[in-house]
Scaffold this motif. Structure first.
Motif: not given
Length: 573
Positions: A421-428, A475-477
């Motif tokens: 969910h957070t990755l989707r919000g970050l990269i679109g 940094w995210f992963f």
């Protein structure tokens, strides 16, 4: 080579070589090596591929025992003088043959579940050898299927035998000799299951034939590249409900549901629901991966499991308040995230469970809109513990799944879904769904016939997401998957200025941008170096951090609530 599939159907259950001493199959006793699925492979296993397996199993409900014959084609990746399989040592092995010649007992040993067979002569790289293993015994009875696995010997409401296997955590070696590691698959499995007449054996792939003989029925199934823990038996007095699904990709395939007598109406309803799931998955992720076989479901005496093309279903047709069968949709999600895409290591299991879990909120968003999605995500958020990393660099034991203190077996689901969910919000959306598609199929343009089941890793997913988004995501992963603790967002107000700072267990700067709602303004704070500020204009202005709930971060209120629930549970013991 045509496999000798029916040779073992009359195998005696009392065999010459003694099995390891286990007190009672129903006790849950298990050898330590067998208990761990996906244990690190030694050189022998790494050097083996298995392009074909003919596996015949005779299942006797009266004695709660099985007899089996496994005929493998083994191909050497590098030269081999031995081959190796995993098989629960509770089984007695009566015969091992290589290229049709019986090997002496001195040429093989099953050491605590690791079966090593010396070849009569070494084979070179790319050469093949035929290995046959005859075995029998009483398989482990699952203490708590599907979570703690083995065989389930049950009865239907009408008193008929009702049998299932569920072996995800403990592995395929609980009932057949296999390479119990997620990076290994059988190229083609020919599986013959022989059961007392009046029972049906539903399994993986396509049904090739049914043979009746002497009060027994033999069901021959053929499956391509099955996930090893996804090979399963569902046996009962089943009736079959089926329908044809026409895909948006131009092909069609059967939906088949083996259900208990009296459940025809419920089965038809669930098949109709399955059409909706297929529409969602094919429009969101890509084509159904096993359209040349079937969509399969079998009613089971345990809750459920994502067996490839034959999902186990034991939810008793209970719909959620959101108006769908949440368990069935979750297990079906695993046809994409577990069976088509299989994590290469146990530590990559979040690719199965995290994305499989995220498919429920995504389905609700597709079906009902943003409110349903947000409500589902909030429900998942309260179940995250973050005590150990979700996907550490080092390999982990499959037994970590059941570790009540570590809570890894929960976090790979719920934290994994929130990471998605957070990755989707970050990269679109465009980059996110393109990344999922490439990860699942190994290509950006999947279509029926142009892909095959594949293995994937967390590192590979990071690389794909970076390519699709055009940004560095190390940094995210690192913060979300390689570390245990969640990032904390520190907010300090100095007059009209609100200063923000990320604190993370990662050595890398956590550069997650943050939206801040200030009265009727929405301010986007880049946080490139892990810090940022917002001019509130008025010192007493009301503000909300991350007002749309896009970022997985430390939440002291949830932590306090979880501790309170834990204390209440302990007090009630």
């Amino acid at each position: 080579m045509k496999p000798r599939l029916f040779y073992c159907l009359a195998l005696p259950l009392a065999l010459s070589a003694p099995a390891a001493a286990f007190t009672d199959p129903a006790s849950g006793d298990i050898a330590p090596y067998t208990a761990e699925s996906g244990a690190p492979m030694d050189e022998i296993k790494q050097a083996m591929e298995t392009p074909h397996l003919g596996l015949s199993l005779r299942v006797d409900p009266d004695s709660k025992s099985i007899s089996g014959l496994a005929l493998y084609t083994v191909q050497a990746i590098t030269p081999l003088d031995s081959v190796e399989f995993d098989l629960d040592p509770r089984f007695a092995i009566s015969r091992i043959s290589v290229n049709g010649t019986v090997r002496p007992d001195s040429s093989w040993k099953n050491d605590g579940g690791k079966l090593i067979i010396a070849l009569p002569a070494p084979i070179a790289a790319d050469e093949t050898v035929q290995v046959e293993i005859a075995y029998s015994g009483e398989p482990r009875v699952a203490p708590n299927a599907p979570w703690d696995g083995g065989f389930v010997w049950a009865r239907t409401p009408q008193g008929k035998d009702w049998i299932a296997t569920a072996v995800q955590g403990t592995g395929c070696d609980l009932f057949w000799p296999c390479l119990d590691h997620p990076s290994k698959r059988v190229g083609v499995l020919d599986l013959v299951v022989t059961v007392p007449s009046g029972l049906t054996a539903a399994s993986n792939g396509k049904l090739v034939s049914v043979e009746e003989k002497g009060g027994w029925s033999s069901y021959h199934w053929r499956a391509k590249a099955p996930n090893d823990y996804g090979v399963s038996l569902q046996i009962g007095p089943y009736e079959l409900a089926e329908a044809e699904y026409t895909s948006r990709y131009g092909n069609s395939f059967p939906i088949q549901f083996w259900h208990l007598p009296g459940q025809e109406e419920n089965a038809e309803s669930l098949i109709a629901e399955m059409h909706t799931y297929l529409d969602f998955f094919e429009s969101t992720i890509g084509p159904y991966p096993f359209s040349d076989e079937k969509v399969g479901v079998a009613e089971t005496p345990h809750k459920g499991m994502e067996h490839q093309t034959i999902n186990a279903y034991g939810n008793e047709f209970v719909a959620s308040p959101e108006g769908y069968d949440e368990l069935m949709q979750h297990e079906f999600a695993h046809e994409w995230f577990a069976n088509q895409l299989t994590g290469a290591r146990v530590s990559d299991l979040w690719l199965h469970e995290g994305f499989g879990t995220y498919m429920q909120p995504l389905f609700l968003e597709w079906k009902d809109g943003h409110l349903a999605y947000d409500a589902a995500m909030w429900g998942l958020r309260k179940r995250i513990h973050s005590r150990v990393p979700v996907a550490p660099h080092e390999e982990v034991s499959s037994t970590l799944y059941d570790d009540a203190d570590a809570k890894w077996g929960q976090d790979i689901y719920y934290k994994g879904a929130w990471i998605a969910h957070t990755l989707r919000g970050l990269i679109g959306d465009d980059a996110f769904f393109a990344s999922l598609r490439r990860m699942v199929y190994g290509r950006p343009d999947p279509a029926p016939g142009n892909f095959a089941p594949r293995r994937g890793t967390t590192a590979e997913f990071r690389q794909i997401a970076e390519e699709e988004s055009g940004r560095d995501l190390g940094w995210f992963f690192d913060a979300y998957l390689r570390q245990a603790e969640l990032p904390r967002l520190i907010a300090e107000q100095d007059g009209r200025m609100l200063r923000l700072k990320w604190e993370s267990g990662s050595d890398q700067t956590f550069a997650m941008p943050v939206d801040v709602q200030v009265s009727d303004r929405l301010v986007h704070v880049p946080m490139v170096d892990g810090t940022g500020s917002v001019d509130l204009i008025l010192p007493d202005a009301h503000y909300v951090l991350d007002p749309f709930g896009m970022i997985l971060r430390d939440n002291p209120a949830i932590a306090a609530w979880q501790k309170q629930q834990q204390d209440k549970a302990k007090a009630g013991d």
